[in-house]
Design a protein around this motif. Structure first.
Motif, short mmCIF file in Angstrom:
data_model
loop_
_atom_site.label_atom_id
_atom_site.label_comp_id
_atom_site.label_asym_id
_atom_site.label_seq_id
_atom_site.Cartn_x
_atom_site.Cartn_y
_atom_site.Cartn_z
N ASN A 79 45.38 7.58 15.64
CA ASN A 79 46.68 7.65 16.32
C ASN A 79 46.54 7.32 17.80
O ASN A 79 45.55 7.65 18.44
N LEU A 101 49.03 1.97 9.98
CA LEU A 101 48.78 3.18 9.20
C LEU A 101 48.87 4.46 10.04
O LEU A 101 48.92 5.55 9.50
N ARG A 106 56.21 5.69 13.49
CA ARG A 106 57.00 6.29 12.40
C ARG A 106 58.34 6.83 12.87
O ARG A 106 59.18 7.19 12.06
N GLY A 133 52.63 9.04 6.66
CA GLY A 133 51.48 9.94 6.60
C GLY A 133 51.26 10.43 5.17
O GLY A 133 52.18 10.43 4.34
N CYS A 134 50.04 10.87 4.91
CA CYS A 134 49.68 11.26 3.54
C CYS A 134 50.44 12.51 3.10
O CYS A 134 51.09 12.51 2.04
N TYR A 135 50.39 13.57 3.91
CA TYR A 135 51.14 14.77 3.54
C TYR A 135 52.64 14.48 3.53
O TYR A 135 53.38 14.99 2.68
N SER A 160 44.49 19.54 2.16
CA SER A 160 43.96 18.18 2.07
C SER A 160 42.44 18.20 1.98
O SER A 160 41.78 19.07 2.55
N GLY A 164 40.98 13.15 5.01
CA GLY A 164 42.25 13.04 5.74
C GLY A 164 42.07 13.10 7.24
O GLY A 164 42.93 12.64 8.00
N ALA A 165 40.96 13.66 7.69
CA ALA A 165 40.73 13.80 9.12
C ALA A 165 39.95 12.62 9.71
O ALA A 165 39.53 12.66 10.87
N ARG A 172 37.56 19.53 11.36
CA ARG A 172 38.29 19.26 10.12
C ARG A 172 37.62 18.23 9.22
O ARG A 172 38.10 18.00 8.12
N TYR A 185 45.50 24.71 10.17
CA TYR A 185 45.65 24.08 11.49
C TYR A 185 47.10 23.63 11.67
O TYR A 185 47.84 23.53 10.70
N HIS A 190 53.45 20.26 13.05
CA HIS A 190 52.57 19.14 12.67
C HIS A 190 53.40 17.85 12.63
O HIS A 190 54.57 17.86 12.25
N HIS A 192 53.55 15.56 10.57
CA HIS A 192 54.17 15.23 9.28
C HIS A 192 55.38 16.12 8.99
O HIS A 192 56.23 15.76 8.19
C1 LIG Z 1 42.98 16.77 7.13
C2 LIG Z 1 43.64 16.07 8.28
O1 LIG Z 1 43.27 16.24 9.43
N1 LIG Z 1 44.65 15.28 8.00
C3 LIG Z 1 45.39 14.52 8.96
C4 LIG Z 1 46.45 13.75 8.25
C5 LIG Z 1 46.05 12.36 7.94
C6 LIG Z 1 47.23 11.42 8.03
O2 LIG Z 1 47.95 11.08 7.15
O3 LIG Z 1 47.45 11.12 9.21
P1 LIG Z 1 48.39 10.43 10.26
O4 LIG Z 1 49.72 11.02 10.26
O5 LIG Z 1 47.68 10.72 11.52
O6 LIG Z 1 48.36 9.01 9.85
C7 LIG Z 1 46.12 15.39 9.98
O7 LIG Z 1 46.58 16.47 9.64
O8 LIG Z 1 46.34 14.91 11.10
#
Ligand SMILES: CC(=O)N[C@@H](CCC(=O)OP(=O)(O)O)C(=O)O
Ligand SMILES: NC(=O)C1=CN([C@@H]2O[C@H](COP(=O)(O)OP(=O)(O)OC[C@H]3O[C@@H](n4cnc5c(N)ncnc54)[C@H](OP(=O)(O)O)[C@@H]3O)[C@@H](O)[C@H]2O)C=CC1
Length: 315
Positions: A79, A101, A106, A133-135, A160, A164-165, A172, A185, A190, A192
């Motif tokens: 990021n 990505l 976003r 984002g994944c989550y 996760s 993911g980190a 993490r 955390y 967050h 997401h």
């Molecule tokens: C376990 C872990 O640290 N996961 C990342 C998420 C990964 C992801 O999808 O990140 P972006 O939104 O940064 O693209 C986090 O929580 O920041």
């Protein structure tokens, strides 16, 4: 038909590696560059089990990336790093499609937010696509089919795998600190949480954790309903919403993260109701590196180039 050219910036990383596998199996894409500072000069085939050609990693700055005049550039950087590349590609004005990505675009109205199963109809030919984002993908897939029925903000508990980190060392993604552990955390605010709330149009509360497994995430979401509902009615909503979606499977049981690693689709299930029918718990799993990142980016690239959305994605 001549192939379209594609380059990846941040190609050494976890998501970069998955993108290379998908592109290597794509009949209409030619992987033209893979950029990494650390692996500059090394053969890609020595680092990736799917890629068979002679391409080597190169260390390209933003201007050099833009000068390549690619049909598509994928930014798979941490990021906060995308802007110089986007500015240089904008300035070069060669019609390049950019899929980012990271979280950097976003919330930018000029960029299409590429979660196809929920928003593909909103695409207006934008060549700037932010990959969710994944989550945030799992959270939105868990809520969207019933978002008009909610009595309160949904609450999502996420766990996760540590891929993911990313690869930059931190607590993490430190297997020692994660051993026998579950690490909470960013329990409020967050990225997401804001991302899912913004695109769904419903305020979501999200509490992430990271666990000792490498890949795959689980999101368990509590939904209060505005009227009592029967389980069948809730399940029918989800089945109806995703019946034509090749990359979302609706299960009767709660999905397990151990079954989703290395798979390209997301699973949504459980649908356990409270006795009064006013509360339902939905569980979603996906592989954070695939449907949570690279596979979703491949869907977006395919759509932007006019290919079938699932080209090269095992469905
Ligand atoms: C376990 C872990 O640290 N996961 C990342 C998420 C990964 C992801 O999808 O990140 P972006 O939104 O940064 O693209 C986090 O929580 O920041
Ligand atoms: N991992 C995941 O599950 C998901 C990740 N994402 C997002 O995708 C992006 C990539 O994630 P991931 O693959 O995990 O990250 P990694 O940490 O695994 O890889 C990052 C890549 O960026 C390069 N890089 C790092 N810093 C810089 C910099 N300052 N300038 C240029 N290149 C740099 C690194 O290579 P080198 O140092 O060799 O140049 C590496 O290739 C992130 O924004 C992440 O938030 C999104 C969804 C899921």
């Amino acid at each position: 038909m001549s192939k379209k050219t594609i380059g990846i910036v941040g190609a050494r990383g976890h998501t970069g590696a998955e993108l290379i596998r998908l592109i290597a199996n794509h009949p209409a894409l030619e992987l033209a560059f893979v950029s990494s500072r650390e692996l500059d000069g090394q053969r890609l085939a020595d680092h990736n089990d799917t890629y068979k050609g002679e391409l080597r990693f190169t260390n390209l700055d933003a201007e050099a990336v833009a000068a390549q005049g690619m049909d598509v550039v994928i930014l798979a950087l941490p990021n906060g790093k995308a802007a110089p590349y986007v500015e240089a590609i904008d300035k070069a004005d060669k019609g390049t499609v950019v899929v980012d990505l990271s979280a950097d675009y976003r919330f930018d109205e000029r960029w299409f937010y590429g979660l196809p199963e929920l928003y593909r109809e909103r695409w207006r030919g934008e060549k700037r696509i932010s990959n969710p984002g994944c989550y945030a993908t799992a959270v939105q897939l868990s809520i969207a089919p019933v978002k008009d029925l909610l009595a309160a903000p949904p609450v999502s508990f996420g766990v996760s795998g540590y891929s993911g980190a990313g690869t930059t060392p931190s607590d993490r993604n430190d297997p020692e600190k994660l051993r026998d552990n579950l690490m909470p955390y960013s329990l409020t605010g967050h990225m997401h949480e804001r991302e899912a709330s913004r695109h769904l149009g419903v305020p979501v509360e999200f509490m992430p954790h990271v666990a000792p497994h490498f890949r795959g995430l689980t999101v368990t979401t509590n939904l209060y309903l505005a009227r009592p509902m029967k389980r069948d009615e809730v399940v029918a909503r989800f089945r109806g919403a995703y019946e034509n979606e090749k990359l979302v499977r609706v299960l009767d049981d709660a999905p397990w993260v151990s079954r989703i690693a290395n798979k390209h689709h997301a699973e949504v299930g459980a649908f356990e109701m409270s006795a009064d029918g006013r509360r339902v718990v939905v569980v979603a799993t996906l592989d954070n590196l695939l449907k949570g990142a690279a596979t979703q980016a491949m869907q977006n690239v395919n759509r932007a180039l006019g290919f079938d959305e699932y080209t090269s994605i095992p469905v």
